[in-house]
Scaffold this motif. Structure first.
Motif, mmCIF file in Angstrom:
data_model
loop_
_atom_site.group_PDB
_atom_site.id
_atom_site.type_symbol
_atom_site.label_atom_id
_atom_site.label_comp_id
_atom_site.label_asym_id
_atom_site.label_seq_id
_atom_site.Cartn_x
_atom_site.Cartn_y
_atom_site.Cartn_z
ATOM 1 N N LYS A 174 -2.300 -10.685 1.299
ATOM 2 C CA LYS A 174 -3.161 -10.506 0.125
ATOM 3 C C LYS A 174 -2.390 -10.655 -1.184
ATOM 4 C CE LYS A 174 -6.585 -9.212 2.843
ATOM 5 N NZ LYS A 174 -7.728 -10.083 3.114
ATOM 6 N N ASN A 175 -1.067 -10.595 -1.098
ATOM 7 C CA ASN A 175 -0.269 -10.519 -2.307
ATOM 8 C C ASN A 175 0.935 -11.453 -2.200
ATOM 9 O OD1 ASN A 175 1.709 -9.669 -4.235
ATOM 10 N ND2 ASN A 175 0.663 -7.698 -4.429
ATOM 11 N N ASP A 218 -1.740 -0.197 -1.585
ATOM 12 C CA ASP A 218 -2.355 -0.874 -2.738
ATOM 13 C C ASP A 218 -3.557 -1.702 -2.299
ATOM 14 O OD1 ASP A 218 -2.277 -1.676 -5.592
ATOM 15 O OD2 ASP A 218 -1.853 -3.659 -4.770
ATOM 16 N N SER A 219 -3.422 -2.402 -1.157
ATOM 17 C CA SER A 219 -4.528 -3.213 -0.642
ATOM 18 C C SER A 219 -5.687 -2.340 -0.178
ATOM 19 C CB SER A 219 -4.045 -4.094 0.517
ATOM 20 O OG SER A 219 -3.153 -5.065 0.058
ATOM 21 N N LYS A 221 -6.511 0.611 -1.394
ATOM 22 C CA LYS A 221 -7.179 1.104 -2.606
ATOM 23 C C LYS A 221 -8.129 0.047 -3.172
ATOM 24 C CE LYS A 221 -3.617 4.407 -4.075
ATOM 25 N NZ LYS A 221 -2.569 4.696 -5.090
ATOM 26 N N LYS A 222 -7.664 -1.204 -3.177
ATOM 27 C CA LYS A 222 -8.509 -2.290 -3.690
ATOM 28 C C LYS A 222 -9.728 -2.490 -2.802
ATOM 29 C CE LYS A 222 -4.779 -4.789 -6.013
ATOM 30 N NZ LYS A 222 -3.922 -6.003 -6.015
ATOM 31 N N HIS A 223 -9.522 -2.395 -1.476
ATOM 32 C CA HIS A 223 -10.639 -2.560 -0.543
ATOM 33 C C HIS A 223 -11.655 -1.444 -0.733
ATOM 34 C CE1 HIS A 223 -12.783 -3.471 3.191
ATOM 35 N NE2 HIS A 223 -12.781 -2.167 3.405
ATOM 36 N N GLN A 225 -12.158 0.377 -3.396
ATOM 37 C CA GLN A 225 -12.821 0.209 -4.679
ATOM 38 C C GLN A 225 -13.896 -0.865 -4.601
ATOM 39 O OE1 GLN A 225 -12.516 2.050 -7.412
ATOM 40 N NE2 GLN A 225 -14.127 0.826 -8.359
ATOM 41 N N LYS A 226 -13.583 -1.953 -3.891
ATOM 42 C CA LYS A 226 -14.557 -3.029 -3.708
ATOM 43 C C LYS A 226 -15.776 -2.520 -2.954
ATOM 44 C CE LYS A 226 -15.044 -7.632 -1.637
ATOM 45 N NZ LYS A 226 -14.354 -8.687 -0.841
#
Length: 234
Positions: A174-175, A218-219, A221-223, A225-226
């Motif tokens: 992802k990064n 970090d991934s 948290k993004k998931h 939030q999405k």
């Protein structure tokens, strides 16, 4: 006269095929966390009966890659920061130990093989082929398991492997920045292996796992939030 074992073998083969197919999709994130699992849809897509699908899903449920909801429906198990922290803390200790022992046992042929993996990881990173960074990284780690000869540590790591692989993909794939950093970390581990420095190899490996954990968190948290945003728009 029909052989009764032929039917059993075919059924077992189909069940195993479905099991590995669904598991791989979960690990690779094709089936996302909390996504519903439908026996009917799988049967239609793979053109097979529901019985081997049901058996495969039961196996994945036992392995906690699939979760059964109170209403009986199945979904891909959620991801959580707490779970990934627990898994990676155990992984850090065990992989550090395995890497240390592999350093002491690696011969010239082993170092050549590890160099090949390292170069493939670096090349994949430079070309931004993130899946290959993960793949060859896995191969390098697995080879260190083999060299170490520590059967008990490797046994525990293998038991966690599916969950580790699922979270491991969250960072590098992802990064791009994490992908490049992971490649550099593998190079540093290899260089310390060549120098036969077990303490440094263990330290670098544990740091590598810790950095992978940070990227996975970090991934996650993004998931999450999405998911919240999608629910809000639903």
């Amino acid at each position: 006269m029909k052989n009764p074992f032929q039917h059993a073998n075919r059924r077992s083969s189909t069940k195993d095929f479905v099991y590995f197919e669904i598991k791989q999709r979960i690990i690779e994130g094709i089936l996302e966390p909390n996504e519903s699992i439908s026996e009917e849809n799988i049967a239609t897509e793979l053109n097979i009966s529901r019985t081997p699908i049901r058996e495969a899903l039961q196996r994945l449920e036992i392995e906690e890659l699939i979760t059964r909801l109170p209403n009986g429906r199945l979904q891909v198990s959620p991801i959580s920061i707490r779970e990934v922290e627990e898994i990676y803390n155990v992984r850090s200790l065990l992989e550090g130990l395995v890497a240390r022992e592999a350093t002491l046992k690696a011969n010239e042929n082993d170092l050549k093989k590890l160099n090949q993996f390292t170069q493939l990881i670096l090349e994949a990173s430079e070309n931004d082929i993130r899946d290959d960074v993960v793949f060859y990284g896995n191969e390098m780690h697995s080879y260190l398991y083999q060299i170490s000869g520590n059967k008990n540590a490797v046994k525990i790591l293998n038991q966690l492997n599916d969950h580790i692989s699922r979270y491991r993909r969250l960072g590098p794939t992802k990064n791009n920045e994490r992908s490049k950093k992971a490649a550099q970390e593998h190079m540093e581990i290899y260089e310390a292996l060549v120098k036969k420095d077990p303490e440094k190899v263990e330290m670098l490996m544990r740091a590598h796992i810790h950095n992978s954990l940070e990227a996975a968190i970090d991934s996650i948290k993004k998931h999450l939030q999405k998911s919240i945003e999608l629910e809000g728009n639903g």
